[in-house]
Scaffold this active site. Structure first.
Site, PDB file in Angstrom:
ATOM      1  N   ARG A  18      -2.574 -12.343   1.871  1.00  0.00           N
ATOM      2  CA  ARG A  18      -3.406 -11.289   1.471  1.00  0.00           C
ATOM      3  C   ARG A  18      -3.286 -11.253   0.197  1.00  0.00           C
ATOM      4  NH1 ARG A  18      -2.530  -5.759   4.878  1.00  0.00           N
ATOM      5  NH2 ARG A  18      -4.538  -5.343   3.765  1.00  0.00           N
ATOM      6  N   ASP A  48      -0.074  -0.587  -3.536  1.00  0.00           N
ATOM      7  CA  ASP A  48      -0.242  -1.982  -3.315  1.00  0.00           C
ATOM      8  C   ASP A  48       0.214  -2.771  -4.516  1.00  0.00           C
ATOM      9  OD1 ASP A  48      -1.909  -0.683  -1.003  1.00  0.00           O
ATOM     10  OD2 ASP A  48      -1.048  -2.800  -0.245  1.00  0.00           O
ATOM     11  N   LYS A 106      -5.013   1.987  -0.468  1.00  0.00           N
ATOM     12  CA  LYS A 106      -5.870   1.857   0.180  1.00  0.00           C
ATOM     13  C   LYS A 106      -7.105   2.421  -0.165  1.00  0.00           C
ATOM     14  CE  LYS A 106      -5.755   0.195   3.461  1.00  0.00           C
ATOM     15  NZ  LYS A 106      -6.186  -1.246   3.311  1.00  0.00           N
TER      16      LYS A 106
HETATM   17  O1  MRU Z   1      -4.041  -2.778   4.569  1.00  0.00           O
HETATM   18  P1  MRU Z   1      -2.575  -1.865   4.641  1.00  0.00           P
HETATM   19  O2  MRU Z   1      -2.491  -1.266   5.875  1.00  0.00           O
HETATM   20  O3  MRU Z   1      -1.701  -3.163   4.473  1.00  0.00           O
HETATM   21  O4  MRU Z   1      -2.619  -1.116   3.252  1.00  0.00           O
HETATM   22  C1  MRU Z   1      -1.392  -0.206   3.089  1.00  0.00           C
HETATM   23  C2  MRU Z   1      -1.484   0.637   1.858  1.00  0.00           C
HETATM   24  O5  MRU Z   1      -2.605   0.747   1.357  1.00  0.00           O
HETATM   25  C3  MRU Z   1      -0.320   1.316   1.647  1.00  0.00           C
HETATM   26  O6  MRU Z   1      -0.303   2.582   1.171  1.00  0.00           O
HETATM   27  C4  MRU Z   1       0.512   0.770   0.661  1.00  0.00           C
HETATM   28  O7  MRU Z   1       0.819  -0.733   1.112  1.00  0.00           O
HETATM   29  C5  MRU Z   1       1.997   1.402   0.489  1.00  0.00           C
HETATM   30  S1  MRU Z   1       2.915   1.181   1.336  1.00  0.00           S
HETATM   31  C6  MRU Z   1       4.440   1.806   1.452  1.00  0.00           C
END
Ligand code: MRU
Length: 358
Positions: free
Chosen positions: A95, A242, A253
């Site tokens: 990813r 992220d 997100k």
């Molecule tokens: O696509 P995802 O579900 O991996 O995205 C997750 C998020 O955007 C979370 O807010 C982020 O990774 C922080 S997790 C502590």
């Protein structure tokens, strides 16, 4: 005061990585054993495991799984190091946005390249480091929680987006770590959880884990946040991250940016909660953060059923970048970073070795 969560998302057990299969939550809460490096690649890509810190630790486990596979192939020490490095680099491509993925792999590559042991010894060192990263993640989240709880007003309603909880980490959570620590101090606080289309991590995962831990949660759809802010029903926003650039710009997100703009307009504090491993000091601003483009099916279908005109044009970026000027503070394990983020992020890394608060 630390809250005891029932959730442990990832654990190294009997030479495999055991994790909650998050594609099944909330319908089922089942563990799956990831036994090979390629299985870990797929687990990250298909989001059996998701959430930046959880991906980081899983990637570290993935390197151990590849090491275990290569161990009995009769390779020389040099061949082992070279082939494992290639596999580890491949894991990084599962990813693109969460920098914890690259961070988790790089922590293992450091161990590999600095080791003076034979192959068996190196595999053991990688395994021990993978287990240490698991335990560190929980301790770091608890520290984030304690710092964050200091800025939660009494009886607050906290809005969150996506899932930055125990299920996005090894345990406890970042944004929901703040919620857990605040709830342990004051059980009159509550959470509003955005649904978080298209994959619904808010409705599927955040509401599930808060219910499981007995913390009051109300689910809303993404477009409702400004309505409730205007009504004075949201006291603060806390979300995860992220990837955070050196100037504080933060990828999270898709939809997070909208929430941040609405919070600014209504004068509501907007916090990011994230470990230092989510900060990418190699990039100056959010402009440089790679944004994952995901399958159109996530938008056009719900539970496999088409929810729009067949063949409609779709774009599906998985993340957006919230500009640093909309962020009140970044809650980390070494304290709450404030603007100017270029300065406070630099200082945070200088203080990284300070003992955790808990
Ligand atoms: O696509 P995802 O579900 O991996 O995205 C997750 C998020 O955007 C979370 O807010 C982020 O990774 C922080 S997790 C502590």
């Amino acid at each position: 005061m630390v809250f005891e969560s029932k959730i442990r998302t990832i654990q190294w057990v009997d030479n495999v990585s055991r994790m909650v299969d998050q594609t099944k939550v909330p319908y089922e809460y089942v563990m799956v054993d990831i036994k090979t490096g390629d299985e870990m690649y797929d687990a990250i890509k298909t989001m059996i495991v998701r959430g930046a810190p959880a991906i980081g630790v899983s990637a570290a486990h993935g390197v151990v799984l590849y090491a275990q596979e290569l161990m009995n192939k009769g390779l020389s020490r040099e061949e082992f190091i070279s082939q494992l490095t290639q596999k580890a680099e491949y894991l990084k491509t599962s990813r693109p946005t969460a920098v914890n993925l690259m961070w988790g792999v790089d922590r293992q590559l450091e161990i590999l390249h600095n080791s003076t042991s034979d192959i068996k010894g190196m595999v053991e060192e990688l395994k021990q480091n993978g287990i240490k990263m698991e335990n560190d993640d929980i301790a770091i989240n608890k520290s984030i929680g304690e710092y964050g709880a200091d800025v939660v007003p009494k009886g607050a309603t906290i809005l969150t987006h996506c899932n930055a909880g125990a299920l996005a980490t090894v345990g406890y959570g970042t944004a929901l770590g703040v919620v857990r620590s605040a709830y342990a101090r004051d059980n009159s606080i509550q959470v509003f959880s955005d649904e978080t289309r298209p994959r619904q991590q808010g409705s599927r995962i955040t509401t599930f884990e808060l219910k499981m831990d007995g913390i009051p949660v109300t689910m809303i759809t993404d477009g409702m946040c400004s309505y409730f802010m205007k009504k004075g029903m949201i006291d603060m926003v806390v979300v995860g991250a992220d990837r955070i650039a050196a100037n504080g710009d933060t990828a999270n997100k898709i939809g997070t940016y909208t929430v941040a703009i609405a919070a600014k307009y209504h004068n509501i504090p907007f916090y990011i909660a994230a470990p230092l491993s989510t900060i990418d000091t190699s990039i100056k601003s959010g402009e440089e953060i790679p944004i994952e483009e995901r399958s159109h099916d996530e938008v056009t279908t719900i539970n496999g059923k088409l929810v729009c005109a067949e063949g409609v044009n779709v774009i599906n970026p998985g993340f957006d970048v919230t500009p640093h000027e909309l962020i009140t503070g970044i809650i980390t394990e070494v304290g709450i970073l404030k603007p100017d983020y270029n300065e406070s992020i630099k200082n945070a890394f200088a203080n990284e070795r300070k003992p955790l608060l808990i």
